[in-house]
Design a protein around this motif. Structure first.
Motif, mmCIF file in Angstrom:
data_model
loop_
_atom_site.group_PDB
_atom_site.id
_atom_site.type_symbol
_atom_site.label_atom_id
_atom_site.label_comp_id
_atom_site.label_asym_id
_atom_site.label_seq_id
_atom_site.Cartn_x
_atom_site.Cartn_y
_atom_site.Cartn_z
ATOM 1 N N SER A 134 0.813 -1.263 -0.168
ATOM 2 C CA SER A 134 -0.119 0.124 0.062
ATOM 3 C C SER A 134 0.784 1.374 -0.185
ATOM 4 O O SER A 134 0.460 2.220 -0.605
ATOM 5 C CB SER A 134 -0.929 0.019 0.989
ATOM 6 O OG SER A 134 -0.325 0.160 2.469
ATOM 7 N N ALA A 135 1.934 1.027 0.723
ATOM 8 C CA ALA A 135 3.177 2.347 0.563
ATOM 9 C C ALA A 135 3.662 2.666 -0.785
ATOM 10 O O ALA A 135 3.746 3.365 -1.337
ATOM 11 C CB ALA A 135 3.832 2.128 1.559
ATOM 12 N N VAL A 136 4.228 1.302 -1.254
ATOM 13 C CA VAL A 136 4.917 1.202 -2.388
ATOM 14 C C VAL A 136 4.221 1.440 -3.568
ATOM 15 O O VAL A 136 4.604 2.429 -4.509
ATOM 16 C CB VAL A 136 5.637 -0.308 -2.445
ATOM 17 C CG1 VAL A 136 6.398 -0.310 -4.203
ATOM 18 C CG2 VAL A 136 6.806 -0.276 -1.510
ATOM 19 N N ASP A 177 3.606 -7.108 -8.354
ATOM 20 C CA ASP A 177 3.457 -6.571 -6.954
ATOM 21 C C ASP A 177 3.296 -5.055 -6.871
ATOM 22 O O ASP A 177 3.528 -4.251 -6.042
ATOM 23 C CB ASP A 177 4.719 -6.865 -6.255
ATOM 24 C CG ASP A 177 5.992 -6.089 -6.629
ATOM 25 O OD1 ASP A 177 6.068 -5.474 -7.943
ATOM 26 O OD2 ASP A 177 7.022 -6.099 -5.817
ATOM 27 N N GLY A 178 2.640 -4.554 -7.948
ATOM 28 C CA GLY A 178 2.069 -3.030 -8.303
ATOM 29 C C GLY A 178 2.829 -2.450 -9.436
ATOM 30 O O GLY A 178 2.269 -1.482 -9.813
ATOM 31 N N GLY A 179 3.769 -3.155 -9.888
ATOM 32 C CA GLY A 179 4.490 -2.254 -11.171
ATOM 33 C C GLY A 179 4.394 -3.228 -12.274
ATOM 34 O O GLY A 179 5.320 -3.057 -13.463
ATOM 35 N N GLY A 180 3.425 -4.049 -12.504
ATOM 36 C CA GLY A 180 3.221 -5.162 -13.433
ATOM 37 C C GLY A 180 3.258 -4.521 -14.931
ATOM 38 O O GLY A 180 3.338 -5.368 -15.969
ATOM 39 N N ASP A 181 2.420 -3.469 -14.957
ATOM 40 C CA ASP A 181 2.232 -2.970 -16.035
ATOM 41 C C ASP A 181 3.323 -1.806 -16.981
ATOM 42 O O ASP A 181 3.344 -1.168 -18.004
ATOM 43 C CB ASP A 181 0.825 -2.245 -16.401
ATOM 44 C CG ASP A 181 0.749 -1.128 -15.396
ATOM 45 O OD1 ASP A 181 1.639 -1.104 -14.211
ATOM 46 O OD2 ASP A 181 0.073 -0.188 -15.564
ATOM 47 N N LEU A 182 4.375 -1.488 -15.978
ATOM 48 C CA LEU A 182 5.622 -0.694 -16.397
ATOM 49 C C LEU A 182 6.675 -1.382 -17.170
ATOM 50 O O LEU A 182 7.036 -2.695 -16.871
ATOM 51 C CB LEU A 182 6.185 -0.240 -15.037
ATOM 52 C CG LEU A 182 5.268 0.635 -14.206
ATOM 53 C CD1 LEU A 182 5.710 0.906 -12.974
ATOM 54 C CD2 LEU A 182 4.879 2.028 -14.831
ATOM 55 N N PRO A 183 7.086 -0.813 -18.222
ATOM 56 C CA PRO A 183 8.304 -1.204 -19.099
ATOM 57 C C PRO A 183 9.662 -1.443 -18.102
ATOM 58 O O PRO A 183 9.787 -0.757 -17.027
ATOM 59 C CB PRO A 183 8.362 -0.457 -20.361
ATOM 60 C CG PRO A 183 7.881 0.912 -19.555
ATOM 61 C CD PRO A 183 6.726 0.510 -18.614
ATOM 62 N N ASP A 184 10.368 -2.160 -18.694
ATOM 63 C CA ASP A 184 11.757 -2.610 -17.901
ATOM 64 C C ASP A 184 12.543 -1.223 -17.239
ATOM 65 O O ASP A 184 12.990 -1.289 -16.342
ATOM 66 C CB ASP A 184 12.762 -3.329 -18.684
ATOM 67 C CG ASP A 184 12.342 -4.731 -18.997
ATOM 68 O OD1 ASP A 184 11.226 -5.141 -18.304
ATOM 69 O OD2 ASP A 184 12.797 -5.362 -19.433
ATOM 70 N N GLY A 185 12.404 -0.180 -18.458
ATOM 71 C CA GLY A 185 13.406 0.871 -18.141
ATOM 72 C C GLY A 185 12.479 1.773 -16.900
ATOM 73 O O GLY A 185 13.256 2.565 -15.993
#
Length: 237
Positions: A134-136, A177-185
């Motif tokens: 919830s914080a991250v 865990d919260g960033g699953g749709d973000l690209p590697d960069g």
């Protein structure tokens, strides 16, 4: 609905135990939390304290859950409270809220981001995981907005990463865990800013900022603006 008297007394006892543990934490760190000393302070038997918290670790976990939950509320309030803003401004505002919470809860912050907090997260306790996420997730939300606004130079960051690191970033993304749709960069950018945020706060809390740099707030703002700008396609001002 109002709590029953028995439930209310139970919650009050739990709160008293945790408040006493926080006082011990502030004096001597996690190792200074003593179940027997808590019992003496509250005029309880040791077995009564263990009824609510069967072990030292379960009490630590409860403090960690409370800490991450409180921190997340502070970050989320800042993130959502001032209306639409460019991602860079959101980043600086949330960083300031993060630092303010840490300064107001120094012992708890060092618990959350020290060895004990890291171990609690890795153990897979669902309550700890939820509170930590919830914080991250507030920081992930800022990065998601920055990527959508095309502010982060994800291609440059990804190109600077080794092949093995890119594989690890892909594994992290797949864990969702919260960033699953973000690209590697963008995931790499999350770790870069995360490390600089907590590094700056920890150095301040532990007294490792040179004494001549007395304006800690101005120094922190400079560090956080630079951390974000270094990842952008265009300078953030």
């Amino acid at each position: 609905m109002m709590m029953r008297r028995r439930d209310r007394r139970r919650q009050e006892t739990i709160d008293d135990i945790k408040d006493t543990a926080r006082s011990q934490l502030a004096i001597a760190g996690p190792a200074g939390i003593s179940m027997r000393a808590i019992a003496r302070h509250l005029a309880m038997t040791a077995s009564a304290v263990h009824y609510y918290f069967p072990s030292h670790q379960t009490l630590l976990d409860a403090l960690i859950v409370d800490g991450f939950t409180s921190l997340a509320q502070a970050l989320r309030t800042t993130y959502e409270g001032a209306g639409p803003r460019p991602p860079g401004e959101q980043w600086l505002a949330v960083c300031r809220a993060h630092r303010a919470w840490a300064l107001d809860h120094q012992a708890e912050y060092l618990l959350l981001y020290g060895h004990d907090g890291a171990c609690a997260v890795k153990q897979g306790n669902p309550q700890v995981d939820q509170a930590y996420s919830s914080a991250v997730n507030v920081l992930f939300s800022i990065m998601r907005g920055a990527v959508a606004a095309d502010e982060i130079d994800t291609e440059r960051i990804e190109a600077a990463a080794t092949a093995s690191l890119r594989r690890q970033l892909a594994t992290w993304r797949d864990e969702d865990d919260g960033g699953g749709d973000l690209p590697d960069g963008a995931l790499a950018a999350c770790m870069i800013t995360y490390a600089q945020l907590h590094g700056a706060i920890t150095l301040e809390l532990l007294g490792h900022v040179p004494p001549a740099l007395a304006d800690h707030s101005a120094l922190f703002d400079l560090e956080m603006v630079h951390a974000y700008t270094a990842l952008c396609r265009q300078p953030f001002t």
